[in-house]
Structure formats: C-alpha cells, structure tokens
Design an enzyme around this catalytic site. Structure first.
Site, PDB file in Angstrom:
ATOM      1  N   ARG A  97       1.216   3.358   7.794  1.00 54.64           N
ATOM      2  CA  ARG A  97       1.534   3.349   6.621  1.00 54.64           C
ATOM      3  C   ARG A  97       0.393   3.424   5.781  1.00 54.64           C
ATOM      4  NH1 ARG A  97       3.153  -0.853   2.513  1.00 54.64           N
ATOM      5  NH2 ARG A  97       4.043   0.301   0.674  1.00 54.64           N
TER       6      ARG A  97
ATOM      7  N   HIS B 273       1.156   3.903  -4.641  1.00 50.03           N
ATOM      8  CA  HIS B 273       0.668   2.480  -4.543  1.00 50.03           C
ATOM      9  C   HIS B 273      -0.200   1.968  -5.796  1.00 50.03           C
ATOM     10  CE1 HIS B 273       0.256  -0.523  -1.333  1.00 50.03           C
ATOM     11  NE2 HIS B 273      -0.221  -1.229  -2.265  1.00 50.03           N
TER      12      HIS B 273
ATOM     13  N   GLU C 255       6.179  -1.678  -4.259  1.00 48.68           N
ATOM     14  CA  GLU C 255       6.351  -2.893  -4.868  1.00 48.68           C
ATOM     15  C   GLU C 255       6.572  -2.711  -6.323  1.00 48.68           C
ATOM     16  OE1 GLU C 255       3.523  -5.841  -3.734  1.00 48.68           O
ATOM     17  OE2 GLU C 255       4.383  -6.101  -1.899  1.00 48.68           O
TER      18      GLU C 255
ATOM     19  N   ASN D 195       8.245  -5.911   1.638  1.00 47.94           N
ATOM     20  CA  ASN D 195       7.117  -6.535   2.084  1.00 47.94           C
ATOM     21  C   ASN D 195       7.106  -8.093   1.536  1.00 47.94           C
ATOM     22  OD1 ASN D 195       6.050  -3.950   2.082  1.00 47.94           O
ATOM     23  ND2 ASN D 195       5.009  -3.926   0.094  1.00 47.94           N
TER      24      ASN D 195
ATOM     25  N   TYR E 137       5.122 -11.877   1.781  1.00 52.55           N
ATOM     26  CA  TYR E 137       3.994 -12.757   1.770  1.00 52.55           C
ATOM     27  C   TYR E 137       4.502 -14.199   1.800  1.00 52.55           C
ATOM     28  CZ  TYR E 137       1.253  -8.816   1.727  1.00 52.55           C
ATOM     29  OH  TYR E 137       0.717  -7.321   2.087  1.00 52.55           O
TER      30      TYR E 137
ATOM     31  N   GLU F 298       4.893  -4.334   4.950  1.00 53.94           N
ATOM     32  CA  GLU F 298       3.831  -5.247   4.725  1.00 53.94           C
ATOM     33  C   GLU F 298       4.015  -6.848   5.208  1.00 53.94           C
ATOM     34  OE1 GLU F 298       1.481  -5.276   0.981  1.00 53.94           O
ATOM     35  OE2 GLU F 298       1.802  -3.145   0.586  1.00 53.94           O
TER      36      GLU F 298
END
Ligand code: BGC
Length: 455
Positions: free
Chosen positions: A85, A129, A174, A304, A306, A368
């Site tokens: 990606r 992005h 995002e 994504n 985190y 991600e």
C-alpha cells in the site's frame, strides 16, 4: 502488552489467502519534491512555516524513494509480501490539482506498478494521503466543495493510466485525521485551526470519496474499492464514570469514528447534536443526493489502528468541544511516540464495527498498524507490538469479523509529519544522511511470519 511471540496463542493461523503487506505514503517517503513537473502540495508549504515541524525537517528528500524504488521493492520481495500500500501524489500527477496532467508523474507510478507486479506484489494505491495540491488549498482546500469534483477527475486520470494493472484502490487515508489535525487544530498541513468550522472538510472528503469511487468503477472493470479510516475505541478512565463522562465519550466516538463510518456504511450522519449540529450551514454543506453518493457500495473498509483514546467530560464546557482528551491510569507500555500499547483495542475496534454495522460492514483490511521505536536494529518492542496486534486481529476473526489483510506501518523510517524524522516506524532503518537502508530484527520476524503462514 497482552501477548508476544512467546504467547500460547502465537502464531495465529490465518486463512491461506490472507494478504500480508506494508504501507507507506508519498510525501513521507518519495522526496523529489520539486522534480519532473510536480506541483507544490500543502505539505511543501506547511513544512516551511516556522515551528510547524520539529527541527524544521521537510519531506524534500525523505527516503528518496522516487529514485530508489527498485531497492525498496527488492526489500519488499525479501519480506515475501503479497501487497504494497502506497499513495499517489496528486500534485505530481495534476500539479495544480485540476486541469493539466503531468505525464512524468504518471510515468513514475507506471514504473512503480510494473516493478511491483514483476516482483509478484499487488499494488494497492491510496489516491489521497494528505498532500493536497497547494493551488486547491488556495481556493479553500477541502472546505471548498469543488475539491471533491477535482479529486474525482484526478481519480479518473490515474484509473485510465493504471487501471489495466491495478485492481485494488484506496480512495482516502484517514479523513478524520486530515480534517482534525489539518483544519481543526492546525498541527498538520494546511495548518488551519478552525475547530468545529473544520467539519465541512469531513463532508467534502467523503463526497470526494464517493465521486472517485464512481470514476474508478467506470474506468476499471473489477475494481476493488476501499477507504482507510482511522478507528479508535473510545475509553473512559475507570475512576471517572459519571454521566457527563459517558456523554463526552459518545460525542468523541461520533466525531472520530461514526462521522466517517456511518455515512459510508449506513448512508447517514451520526447524531452530532453535542457539536451544535446540524446547524443551518451544515444543511448547506450536505446537499440532496450527497449521502447516496458517499454510501455507494464498498468492497472493503480499511482500518488504521494505533491505540484507544481516553476521554473525560470537558473541564471547561464553554471552551468549544464537548470532551477532553485524557490519559489512561493503567501503566501501559508506551511507544517512542508515547502512545499506549493496547492490542486488545484492535479486537474492540473490529468487533465494535461488526456490532454496529452488521451485514453492512464489508470485509475489513487493516491498512495501517505499527509503532515508533527508538533508532537501532534490535527492535524487540516492535516485534512485541506487531505480534500482539496480529493476535488481536485473529481474535476478532474468531469472533466472526471478516478480515482479509494486514499492512504494517511502515516499511521504512520516514517523514513522520509534524515530528519530522524523529519518530521511526520502519521495519527497515533509514540513515537519512546516506539513504542507507538496514533491515531491523522486526523485518526478519515479519518475513518469517509470512513464510510460516504460507507453509
Ligand atoms: C498516518 C500515517 C502516519 C501514522 C503514524 C497514520 O495516522 O496515516 O501517515 O505516519 O499514522 O503516525
């Protein structure tokens, strides 16, 4: 940490056709900021604003991937990846964002795609992005509805050129982070601190996604279309469970998660009354037919992940936002960035998506997940982070969530936005003075994991 590579549940056995990949983004790795006719992006502008980026770092050179992509694809080949990606730089292809196309920009991605295919790696480009062409920002950026139309035209241009070989596409990366950091708080490009007046940037990005989806489907038979949303489980501190805290958590969840997932998957916006919405201006922003465009069927939802977000009621409700960000009281391990390491948050995100959207949830791709760790080649903490999160996603799959792939952030240390080169997320260490790439322990670990999953 809930688990590591020595945990009894390690390694999980994922389906044979599960996709293993890595993720990167154009501005963070390419460099060549002013080469081959590329136009300026909002990041080219923002990094020159005094104080905007730590130590005044810029992405002018970054990992010089523009000139070294063969070497980087060779690294991907050593990992045994199924997919890569990356993102396309809009101003490299359409320098002013609309109108004239720069063939040398398209040529670069053409070469990249061919080299990936030669290496047996599936190209998975993201169209946006965060590096908006500066000329469009000069006309209001994502606050201007026209940007959504320009985005769809750019999507059509790249689909025309690459769509014979590229089948899996990601429209946006995002949109929450771009709206909030870029337009709400001004800590990312374009550096505007509009707080709630940033909300139109959410709608226009989503509209751009919907229009680009239609453009891709028109041009690329059999296209598989995803969007990558940043998803966070919203948590309360265990010592603060008042009704006000719960209301604040729900308001935050609406802004970070549901504002982006609901229109895509349900065709409606969540309750935003905590933000004084809908107000008359929002009605002018969201026009008839927009939600149907945004809710066009998706082939996958990119997630994504985190870390979770802890929320309390605002100390000063008059300050503008209906929540305060908080710190967890648990002594979680922390990444070099200071982010808490909470793998079970990924299980919670995935099972939470399934619970909320049910059959409307398409297959999920983790587009991600990764962590910043100190420089150096022995990065056991990164291995622990990744193994914990892959175990967590396997747990969600065991609970019925259809997850098709996992892309680690990131292949290389790179330009980490407002942190410049200070946060290192790579499986491969980069010496930014020499551009020397050196695989870390986590690189061999990921390679061995992928090989073992196939055996
Ligand atoms: C972004 C990446 C970024 C990563 C780590 C994600 O929000 O998509 O560009 O580098 O987080 O901060």
């Amino acid at each position: 940490m809930t688990t590591s590579s020595t945990d009894a549940t390690w390694p999980p056995r994922l389906p044979a056709d599960f996709t293993w990949g890595v993720s990167t983004a154009a501005y963070q790795i390419e460099g060549a900021a002013d080469e081959d006719g590329k136009g300026a992006s909002i990041w080219d502008t923002f990094v020159r604003r005094p104080g905007a980026v730590r130590d005044g770092h810029t992405g002018d050179v970054a990992c010089d991937h523009y000139h070294r992509f063969d070497e980087d694809i060779a690294l991907m080949g050593r990992l045994g990846l199924d997919a890569y990606r990356f993102s396309l730089s809009w101003p490299r292809i359409v320098p002013t964002g609309a109108g004239k196309v720069e063939p040398r920009g398209l040529d670069f991605y053409d070469r990249l795609v061919d080299a990936l295919l030669d290496a047996g790696i599936e190209p998975t480009p993201t169209l946006f992005h965060w590096d908006l062409p500066q000329s469009l920002e000069d006309q209001g950026g994502w606050l201007n509805r026209d940007t959504a139309e320009h985005f769809a035209q750019y999507a059509a241009v790249v689909a025309e050129r690459l769509g014979d070989r590229v089948k899996r596409w990601i429209t946006l990366n995002e949109p929450f982070v771009h709206m909030s950091f870029g337009y709400g708080f001004g800590v990312h490009a374009p550096g505007r601190a509009l707080l709630l007046d940033a909300l139109p940037a959410a709608h226009h990005q989503l509209l751009g996604h919907g229009l680009a989806t239609a453009a891709l489907r028109n041009t690329v038979p059999g296209a598989q279309i995803l969007i990558s949303n940043n998803c966070t489980p919203v948590r309360l501190r265990s010592d603060a469970r008042s009704d006000e805290d719960s209301a604040a958590a729900s308001a935050y969840d609406a802004l970070h998660n549901r504002l982006f997932n609901d229109p895509l998957l349900l065709g409606s916006y969540p309750d935003l009354s905590a933000y004084g919405m809908p107000d008359p201006s929002w009605a002018g922003v969201v026009r008839d037919g927009d939600l149907a465009t945004i809710a066009a069927p998706l082939d996958g939802l990119g997630v994504n992940y985190y870390n979770p977000t802890w929320i309390t009621a605002p100390a000063d409700p008059a300050a503008g936002l209906p929540f305060d960000l908080a710190e967890p009281e648990e002594p979680y391990e922390r990444t070099a960035f200071g982010w808490p390491v909470v793998p079970d948050g990924l299980t919670a995100v995935l099972t939470g998506l399934k619970a909320r959207y049910g059959d409307a949830l398409p297959p999920v791709w983790i587009t991600e997940n990764g962590c910043s760790q100190p420089a150096g080649l022995q990065d056991q903490a990164r291995i622990d982070y990744l193994s914990g999160h892959i175990t967590a996603l396997a747990r969600a799959m065991a609970q019925g969530v259809d997850v098709r792939g996992y892309f680690t952030w990131s292949l290389l240390d790179n330009f980490e936005w407002a942190e410049g080169y200070h946060q290192r997320f790579g499986l491969v260490e980069v010496d930014f003075a020499t551009q020397q790439r050196t695989p870390r322990a986590s690189f061999a670990w990921y390679r061995d994991l992928i090989a073992a999953q196939r055996s």
